[in-house]
Structures are given as structure tokens and as C-alpha cells.
Design a protein around this motif. Structure first.
Motif, mmCIF file in Angstrom:
data_model
loop_
_atom_site.group_PDB
_atom_site.id
_atom_site.type_symbol
_atom_site.label_atom_id
_atom_site.label_comp_id
_atom_site.label_asym_id
_atom_site.label_seq_id
_atom_site.Cartn_x
_atom_site.Cartn_y
_atom_site.Cartn_z
ATOM 1 N N MET A 1 0.844 -1.189 0.000
ATOM 2 C CA MET A 1 0.000 0.000 0.000
ATOM 3 C C MET A 1 0.882 1.243 0.000
ATOM 4 O O MET A 1 1.858 1.327 0.758
ATOM 5 N N SER A 2 0.563 2.204 -0.867
ATOM 6 C CA SER A 2 1.368 3.423 -0.939
ATOM 7 C C SER A 2 0.996 4.368 0.192
ATOM 8 O O SER A 2 -0.104 4.314 0.741
ATOM 9 N N ALA A 3 1.950 5.221 0.540
ATOM 10 C CA ALA A 3 1.714 6.290 1.508
ATOM 11 C C ALA A 3 1.588 7.575 0.717
ATOM 12 O O ALA A 3 2.580 8.085 0.192
ATOM 13 N N ASP A 4 0.375 8.081 0.622
ATOM 14 C CA ASP A 4 0.114 9.237 -0.231
ATOM 15 C C ASP A 4 0.120 10.531 0.574
ATOM 16 O O ASP A 4 -0.319 10.573 1.738
ATOM 17 N N PRO A 18 10.920 15.542 -0.147
ATOM 18 C CA PRO A 18 11.700 14.336 0.134
ATOM 19 C C PRO A 18 11.152 13.117 -0.601
ATOM 20 O O PRO A 18 9.953 13.030 -0.890
ATOM 21 N N GLU A 19 12.018 12.208 -0.921
ATOM 22 C CA GLU A 19 11.592 10.969 -1.567
ATOM 23 C C GLU A 19 10.908 10.075 -0.554
ATOM 24 O O GLU A 19 11.159 10.135 0.640
ATOM 25 N N GLY A 20 10.042 9.219 -1.063
ATOM 26 C CA GLY A 20 9.365 8.254 -0.207
ATOM 27 C C GLY A 20 7.879 8.222 -0.471
ATOM 28 O O GLY A 20 7.377 7.266 -1.103
ATOM 29 N N PRO A 21 7.133 9.265 -0.075
ATOM 30 C CA PRO A 21 5.694 9.240 -0.314
ATOM 31 C C PRO A 21 5.363 9.433 -1.789
ATOM 32 O O PRO A 21 6.184 9.904 -2.577
ATOM 33 N N ARG A 22 4.130 9.100 -2.136
ATOM 34 C CA ARG A 22 3.603 9.428 -3.450
ATOM 35 C C ARG A 22 2.828 10.741 -3.318
ATOM 36 O O ARG A 22 1.894 10.842 -2.518
#
Length: 320
Positions: A1-4, A18-22
Motif C-alpha cells: 500500500m502506498s503512503a500518499d 523528500p523521496e518516499g511518499p507518493r
């Protein structure tokens, strides 16, 4: 599951995220009915759309079952706290302290100077091609009372100082002493009003400040005083203000009103001695770069699991 992360500014326009979330763009759209950009249950940070109607701002709240942070782009968070029962527990609600001080303080000073120096009358005379000269009050040598001495109140004092005001008196929820002097508690406001030539409201809207400027407050203001409101409309009792303006004893400059938007035909439009701007304290060219810096900083902190800035409250199981 993505973290939006839902952003009301297109993410490609924000440098340094920052990179990581969508990152997904959602600002409600022109009519407030814009489709959600993803599954609300996967949204972990909801950045509330700016300059949108209240129903748009709160529309996703009940569906954000996985949200951990709600970040407003306003200094006040009353739009969201009015619907705390819709928010899952454990959510940090953060405001935009540091974003609006410059713009709102500029407008507070603009409204003060324009009202004192008779600028609205000059505009009307220009439209009628009349050369209308007169003597008007100056801001210099005036006693100014700032009601709501947080970051915006302090920024207002920064801008008052070069104008040679006689004194700035500061009021906040809690008393304290700053490098500039004493900050009085809100309970002292009635006793301090009679000495103020200009009263500037920059307080957040809370249960304590709702209707703060009522008939008694206004009656304590000195003859000829100016009331400037750059906080929230319901801080002022509109009917009480209309009654006082009708007497011609005080004047007012209002960036916010109750109701808001002020509908056509409302008596405030034609009230004597009042200058109205359409809630433009925050939106200026100063807003976007400061908002983007705040978002980059907050989201970097979130991704790195560091303490967030500007946390107003954390929701509990009962939505408070």
C-alpha cells in the motif's frame, strides 16, 4: 500500500520534496467537486486546500482513515477544529505559522494607514474627478493595542515601529514578557481599551475569542478610535459593530467579516466609517514561497520521523 501525500500545489512545482511518499495534487477544483486523486484511506498527510470554501476543505476528512498529519496553509485552524469528530484519533493538526506573518502584517498596516489617512474618500473623489483635500489623522504618535500577540501580532509590531507610534500595547491569551516588553493577558483587554487610538485584532478564533469584540468592548474604545480586524470575522459581533459605526464614534477597517463572504445588501457595505477588504491578508506574492518552504520542511520531518513544527493538537479517540 502506498503512503500518499495530498498537496494543493502541484508537486512538480515544489522543489526539495523528500523521496518516499507518493505526492498527489488535490485542491478541490473550481467547483469544489474535483475527484479525489487517490484512495483517501492511503493518504497519510493531508494538506488542506488554500482559499477554498469550508465544505471543500473538510470534504475528505471522514474518508482519511489512515491520515497521520493534517497541515493547513492558514494560521487559523478553526475550519478543521469545527470537524474534529470526523478525524481519526492520533492525527497531528499543524498550522501555517511562519507563512502569513509578512503578508498579513503588511495588510494590517495598509488598512490602518488607509483608514486613518482617508484613502477611501480619495478614491471616491477621484472617481468623481473632485480635488478633495482635508486634514486626516496620522499613525505617528498613536497608541496601538494589538489583540493577539502571536507571530502575526509580533510582525505587525515590527511594521508599526518605523511609523513613530507612541506606544504598542500587546495582548495574548497568556501573559509573558518579551524583548519588547510586557504581553498582557486577554482578561486585561477591557481595561486597556480606553487608551488605544488603534485596536488591531490578530487573534485566532477560539471559544474564548468568539464574539470578543462585543457591545461592551466597543463601548470601551475611545472616541475616534479605529478598529482593524485581520483575524477572523466572528471575533467581532457584527450587530454591535454596526450600532457603534452608526453613531460615528469609531471607525473600522475589516479584512474579515461575519458573515463571510459579505453578501450584497449587507448593511456593513454601506456603514459609515468602514473600509472592507475581501479577506486578503494571506494571499499575496509572499504566500507561495513561504508555503512551499513550510511543506518541504514538514514533509522532510515526517519522512525522517522527526518532530513536526506548528502542532496545534493531536486528535483523541473522541475527536478532540
Amino acid at each position: 500500500m502506498s503512503a500518499d501525500v495530498w498537496l494543493p500545489i502541484p508537486p512538480e512545482e515544489i522543489e526539495g520534496l523528500p523521496e518516499g511518499p507518493r505526492y498527489l495534487f488535490w485542491d478541490g477544483g473550481e467547483d469544489g467537486e474535483q475527484a479525489f486523486p487517490g484512495d483517501p484511506a492511503q493518504c497519510v498527510v493531508y494538506v488542506v486546500p488554500y482559499m477554498k470554501r469550508w465544505p471543500v476543505k473538510v470534504r475528505p476528512l471522514e474518508l482519511l482513515t489512515g491520515v497521520r498529519v493534517i497541515q493547513t496553509l492558514t494560521a487559523g485552524v478553526d475550519d478543521i477544529t469545527a470537524r474534529l469528530s470526523s478525524i481519526v484519533p492520533g492525527v497531528q493538526l499543524c498550522n501555517a505559522r511562519g507563512v502569513h506573518e509578512t503578508s498579513t502584517a503588511e495588510l494590517a498596516l495598509t488598512l490602518t494607514l488607509a483608514a486613518l489617512r482617508g484613502v477611501p474618500g480619495f478614491v471616491r473623489a477621484q472617481q468623481q474627478e473632485r480635488w478633495q483635500s482635508a486634514l486626516h489623522p496620522s499613525l505617528a504618535d498613536k497608541n496601538v493595542l494589538v489583540v493577539g500577540y502571536g507571530a502575526i501580532g509580533a510582525a505587525i509590531e515590527d511594521r508599526l515601529t518605523p511609523f513613530e507610534v507612541a506606544r504598542v500595547t500587546r495582548i495574548a491569551r497568556s501573559p509573558r514578557t518579551t524583548a519588547r516588553g510586557v504581553v498582557h493577558p486577554i482578561t486585561d483587554v477591557l481595561s486597556l481599551l480606553p487608551d488605544a487610538d488603534v485596536v488591531i485584532l490578530s487573534t485566532p478564533l477560539t471559544q474564548e475569542t468568539h464574539g470578543l469584540v462585543d457591545a461592551e468592548f466597543l463601548a470601551r474604545m475611545k472616541d475616534g478610535a479605529l478598529l482593524v480586524n485581520v483575524s477572523r470575522g466572528p471575533v467581532v459581533d457584527t450587530e454591535a459593530l454596526l450600532a457603534e459605526l452608526a453613531k460615528g464614534r469609531i471607525t473600522a477597517a475589516l479584512d474579515v467579516t461575519d458573515p463571510e463572504p459579505l453578501p450584497p445588501g449587507h448593511p456593513l457595505w454601506q456603514a459609515p466609517g468602514v473600509l472592507i477588504s475581501p479577506h486578503v491578508g494571506g494571499p499575496s506574492s509572499a504566500f507561495l514561497p513561504r508555503a512551499e518552504r513550510l511543506l518541504v520542511d514538514q514533509l522532510t520531518r515526517f519522512v525522517n520521523q522527526e518532530p513536526l513544527r506548528n502542532v496545534i493538537l493531536t486528535t483523541e479517540a473522541n475527536g478532540r
